[in-house]
Write a protein that holds these residues in place. Structure first.
Motif, PDB file in Angstrom:
ATOM      1  N   GLY A 248      69.255  72.315  71.819  1.00 14.10           N
ATOM      2  CA  GLY A 248      69.506  70.978  71.283  1.00 14.10           C
ATOM      3  C   GLY A 248      70.664  70.290  71.960  1.00 14.10           C
ATOM      4  O   GLY A 248      70.629  69.075  72.202  1.00 14.10           O
ATOM      5  N   GLY A 310      74.770  69.622  65.028  1.00 14.45           N
ATOM      6  CA  GLY A 310      73.394  69.878  64.609  1.00 14.45           C
ATOM      7  C   GLY A 310      72.910  68.907  63.543  1.00 14.45           C
ATOM      8  O   GLY A 310      71.810  68.346  63.638  1.00 14.45           O
ATOM      9  N   ILE A 311      73.745  68.675  62.542  1.00 16.07           N
ATOM     10  CA  ILE A 311      73.377  67.757  61.452  1.00 16.07           C
ATOM     11  C   ILE A 311      73.363  66.314  61.963  1.00 16.07           C
ATOM     12  O   ILE A 311      72.426  65.548  61.708  1.00 16.07           O
ATOM     13  CB  ILE A 311      74.346  67.905  60.263  1.00 16.07           C
ATOM     14  CG1 ILE A 311      74.206  69.300  59.639  1.00 16.07           C
ATOM     15  CG2 ILE A 311      74.081  66.830  59.211  1.00 16.07           C
ATOM     16  CD1 ILE A 311      75.276  69.641  58.614  1.00 16.07           C
ATOM     17  N   THR A 314      70.402  65.602  64.322  1.00 17.35           N
ATOM     18  CA  THR A 314      69.131  65.571  63.611  1.00 17.35           C
ATOM     19  C   THR A 314      68.952  64.278  62.818  1.00 17.35           C
ATOM     20  O   THR A 314      67.883  63.667  62.833  1.00 17.35           O
ATOM     21  CB  THR A 314      69.034  66.777  62.646  1.00 17.35           C
ATOM     22  OG1 THR A 314      69.166  67.992  63.397  1.00 17.35           O
ATOM     23  CG2 THR A 314      67.704  66.783  61.915  1.00 17.35           C
ATOM     24  N   VAL A 315      70.001  63.854  62.141  1.00 14.76           N
ATOM     25  CA  VAL A 315      69.904  62.721  61.215  1.00 14.76           C
ATOM     26  C   VAL A 315      70.032  61.365  61.921  1.00 14.76           C
ATOM     27  O   VAL A 315      69.328  60.411  61.575  1.00 14.76           O
ATOM     28  CB  VAL A 315      70.977  62.843  60.111  1.00 14.76           C
ATOM     29  CG1 VAL A 315      70.999  61.596  59.230  1.00 14.76           C
ATOM     30  CG2 VAL A 315      70.738  64.097  59.279  1.00 14.76           C
ATOM     31  N   THR A 317      70.026  60.503  65.483  1.00 16.16           N
ATOM     32  CA  THR A 317      69.494  60.183  66.814  1.00 16.16           C
ATOM     33  C   THR A 317      68.450  59.074  66.780  1.00 16.16           C
ATOM     34  O   THR A 317      68.526  58.097  67.549  1.00 16.16           O
ATOM     35  CB  THR A 317      68.897  61.435  67.477  1.00 16.16           C
ATOM     36  OG1 THR A 317      69.950  62.365  67.767  1.00 16.16           O
ATOM     37  CG2 THR A 317      68.184  61.077  68.774  1.00 16.16           C
ATOM     38  N   TRP A 401      62.503  61.035  68.647  1.00 12.96           N
ATOM     39  CA  TRP A 401      62.158  62.129  67.745  1.00 12.96           C
ATOM     40  C   TRP A 401      62.261  63.484  68.447  1.00 12.96           C
ATOM     41  O   TRP A 401      62.615  64.487  67.824  1.00 12.96           O
ATOM     42  CB  TRP A 401      60.753  61.926  67.174  1.00 12.96           C
ATOM     43  CG  TRP A 401      60.685  60.772  66.217  1.00 12.96           C
ATOM     44  CD1 TRP A 401      60.276  59.500  66.473  1.00 12.96           C
ATOM     45  CD2 TRP A 401      61.079  60.798  64.836  1.00 12.96           C
ATOM     46  NE1 TRP A 401      60.391  58.721  65.355  1.00 12.96           N
ATOM     47  CE2 TRP A 401      60.877  59.492  64.321  1.00 12.96           C
ATOM     48  CE3 TRP A 401      61.586  61.778  63.988  1.00 12.96           C
ATOM     49  CZ2 TRP A 401      61.153  59.155  63.011  1.00 12.96           C
ATOM     50  CZ3 TRP A 401      61.875  61.446  62.672  1.00 12.96           C
ATOM     51  CH2 TRP A 401      61.656  60.151  62.190  1.00 12.96           C
ATOM     52  N   ALA A 404      65.902  64.439  68.358  1.00 11.43           N
ATOM     53  CA  ALA A 404      66.280  64.810  66.991  1.00 11.43           C
ATOM     54  C   ALA A 404      65.737  66.186  66.621  1.00 11.43           C
ATOM     55  O   ALA A 404      66.437  67.003  65.999  1.00 11.43           O
ATOM     56  CB  ALA A 404      65.768  63.761  66.003  1.00 11.43           C
ATOM     57  N   LEU A 405      64.501  66.466  66.997  1.00 12.33           N
ATOM     58  CA  LEU A 405      63.897  67.766  66.702  1.00 12.33           C
ATOM     59  C   LEU A 405      64.625  68.887  67.426  1.00 12.33           C
ATOM     60  O   LEU A 405      64.851  69.967  66.861  1.00 12.33           O
ATOM     61  CB  LEU A 405      62.418  67.753  67.093  1.00 12.33           C
ATOM     62  CG  LEU A 405      61.649  69.065  66.853  1.00 12.33           C
ATOM     63  CD1 LEU A 405      61.649  69.428  65.367  1.00 12.33           C
ATOM     64  CD2 LEU A 405      60.208  68.949  67.372  1.00 12.33           C
ATOM     65  N   SER A 407      67.753  68.935  68.227  1.00 17.08           N
ATOM     66  CA  SER A 407      69.012  69.134  67.501  1.00 17.08           C
ATOM     67  C   SER A 407      68.784  69.972  66.242  1.00 17.08           C
ATOM     68  O   SER A 407      69.613  70.824  65.889  1.00 17.08           O
ATOM     69  CB  SER A 407      69.624  67.781  67.113  1.00 17.08           C
ATOM     70  OG  SER A 407      69.876  66.992  68.251  1.00 17.08           O
ATOM     71  N   LEU A 408      67.661  69.744  65.578  1.00 15.46           N
ATOM     72  CA  LEU A 408      67.334  70.501  64.374  1.00 15.46           C
ATOM     73  C   LEU A 408      67.117  71.978  64.686  1.00 15.46           C
ATOM     74  O   LEU A 408      67.573  72.857  63.940  1.00 15.46           O
ATOM     75  CB  LEU A 408      66.078  69.920  63.721  1.00 15.46           C
ATOM     76  CG  LEU A 408      65.552  70.658  62.490  1.00 15.46           C
ATOM     77  CD1 LEU A 408      66.596  70.664  61.368  1.00 15.46           C
ATOM     78  CD2 LEU A 408      64.239  70.024  62.011  1.00 15.46           C
ATOM     79  N   LEU A 411      70.391  73.502  65.132  1.00 17.98           N
ATOM     80  CA  LEU A 411      71.079  73.559  63.845  1.00 17.98           C
ATOM     81  C   LEU A 411      70.716  74.838  63.087  1.00 17.98           C
ATOM     82  O   LEU A 411      71.579  75.468  62.467  1.00 17.98           O
ATOM     83  CB  LEU A 411      70.711  72.333  63.000  1.00 17.98           C
ATOM     84  CG  LEU A 411      71.239  72.299  61.559  1.00 17.98           C
ATOM     85  CD1 LEU A 411      72.765  72.368  61.531  1.00 17.98           C
ATOM     86  CD2 LEU A 411      70.737  71.045  60.843  1.00 17.98           C
TER      87      LEU A 411
END
Length: 443
Positions: A248, A310-311, A314-315, A317, A401, A404-405, A407-408, A411
């Motif tokens: 990520g 990480g948070i 995800t939230v 981006t 997306w 963001a994915l 990064s998740l 996380l």
């Protein structure tokens, strides 16, 4: 008592500086390619469509990354067997040679297909160098740092990485104001490659005068297994932890720094010169954040900062990129980019020390560099290409997306990790001790 415990902070800082300046020039050489692609893409890949030209240069950027796993393996093994200083000196020499070759390579119009062939071969050559630089540099900085300031000193790996980007941007801004667009397209793009090649000569002697890591001197010098795949295979959990840590972070980093410049031009519609200024000041703030976050990790631990990235990644981006696609104000674009790089700094500031803390001295450079190189080659180096391809088929929002994915996914890895600063293999290796059992630092 080992030498590390008797070094003054001034001596430690001097060695960190010598290693870091070489790292800066390597990244300058690497990033001038990305920043000046808009000017030289037609010289190597003439096409009717500007996006097609940029896709071709982005593909070569990705090809350079594909060499990084091989470079991280070869140079990591070399660093673990022959020394951190020797490996760092070799890597900066290779990078400088590559930049000089690009600077003097004739265009497609002059020598035809040989022009892009030379470009691709040279970028592969440079990718080999950069692949070895990361793991070896992370290892050297972490081993040279004083125990209570490892997060702070290791953060200088990304301080110098971002400095290389900033230097490349500054050169771009200066050339944009000194030369006309016609001159930049004609020959101006060659100037930064010449600067990078000759700048490396100035830092080469600094690396030659660096002190070798005491941990290498004490352990690896007499170890026949140091830097071998056999030894690395004994640390599978640490290996895949590095992959998960990097996944990520590398996608977000290249999305918010390297690719965002093209995004602001092609999608937001901002002027090229305005975008260069936005990138410069956002990255300057990001540079300042690295040692601050690194110092913070020495106080509160590494894990909280990784969770911050990480948070946040995800939230935020998708909202950041979505808003950026529709703004018209340079100030709005600047603050949106700034929000992104503040989030990513939770990863960049401490990722080197976190990975170094997972492995013992005998396998540290290879253990940090090889899984990192694999991950960056597959995902970091392809960020621009994925983004441009999705744009070319009118699915650009899917790229938001994707970041963001990624990064998740990282996380999840951060959430399940132990705090590496208190379970560090570097702490074990700093004093004479029995071998650490496999997995102790990462369980």
């Amino acid at each position: 008592m080992d030498k590390a415990s008797t070094r003054s902070e001034k001596q430690i800082a001097a060695n960190i500086l010598k290693g870091s300046l070489g790292n800066m020039i390597e990244w300058f050489d690497w990033y001038v390619y990305a920043f000046f692609a808009i000017y030289f893409s037609a010289a190597f890949f003439p096409a009717e469509n500007k996006t097609a030209e940029l896709l071709s240069t982005a593909a070569v950027f990705a090809v350079g990354f594909l060499m990084r796993p091989l470079g991280s393996f070869v140079m990591g093994r070399f660093a673990d067997r022959k020394g951190r200083r020797a490996a760092l000196t070799l890597s900066v020499t290779i990078m400088a040679t590559g930049s000089l070759i690009i600077a003097i390579t004739p265009t497609f119009k002059s020598i035809g297909v040989w022009s892009p062939i030379i470009l691709v071969a040279t970028r592969m050559f440079q990718g080999l160098s950069l692949g070895g630089e990361y793991g070896t540099s992370a290892t050297y900085l972490s081993e040279m740092a004083s125990p209570k300031r490892r997060g702070f000193y290791s953060s200088f790996q990304y301080v110098t990485l971002i400095s290389g980007q900033l230097f490349a941007l500054l050169v771009q801004i200066v050339l944009q104001n000194v030369l006309t667009n016609a001159l930049l397209f004609a020959f101006g793009w060659r100037i930064p490659f010449v600067i990078g090649a000759f700048g490396a000569v100035g830092v080469l002697w600094l690396r030659l005068s660096m002190e070798e890591s005491d941990q290498f001197e004490a352990r690896n010098k007499h170890s026949k297994k140091a830097g071998t795949l056999t030894l690395l295979a004994q640390y599978p959990k640490q290996f895949f932890t590095v992959v998960g840590l990097t996944f990520g972070g590398t996608i977000a980093f290249y999305a918010y720094t390297t690719y965002l410049q093209k995004f602001m031009i092609n999608t937001t519609g901002l002027n090229t010169r305005v975008v260069s200024v936005i990138n410069f000041f956002a990255l300057l703030i990001m540079l300042v954040l690295q040692p601050i976050f690194g110092h913070l990790s020495d106080k509160i631990g590494r894990k909280p900062l990784l969770l911050w990235f990480g948070i946040g990644g995800t939230v935020f981006t998708v909202p950041i990129f979505t808003l950026l696609a529709h703004v018209h104000s340079p100030w709005a674009a600047f603050f949106l980019m700034l929000g992104g790089v503040v989030i990513v700094s939770g990863y960049t500031s401490i990722n080197a020390i976190v990975k170094a803390e997972l492995f013992p001295t005998e396998i540290r450079a290879l253990g940090v560099g090889f899984p990192y190189g694999l991950t960056v080659a597959l995902f970091g180096g392809t960020v621009e290409y994925v983004a441009l391809w999705l744009r070319s088929v009118n699915l650009e929002s899917l790229f938001f997306w994707y970041v963001a994915l990624a990064s998740l996914v990282s996380l999840v890895v951060y959430w399940h990790m132990l705090e590496t600063s208190t379970a560090s293999e570097i702490n074990v290796d700093s004093v004479p001790a029995a071998p650490v059992k496999n997995g102790e630092a990462a369980e």
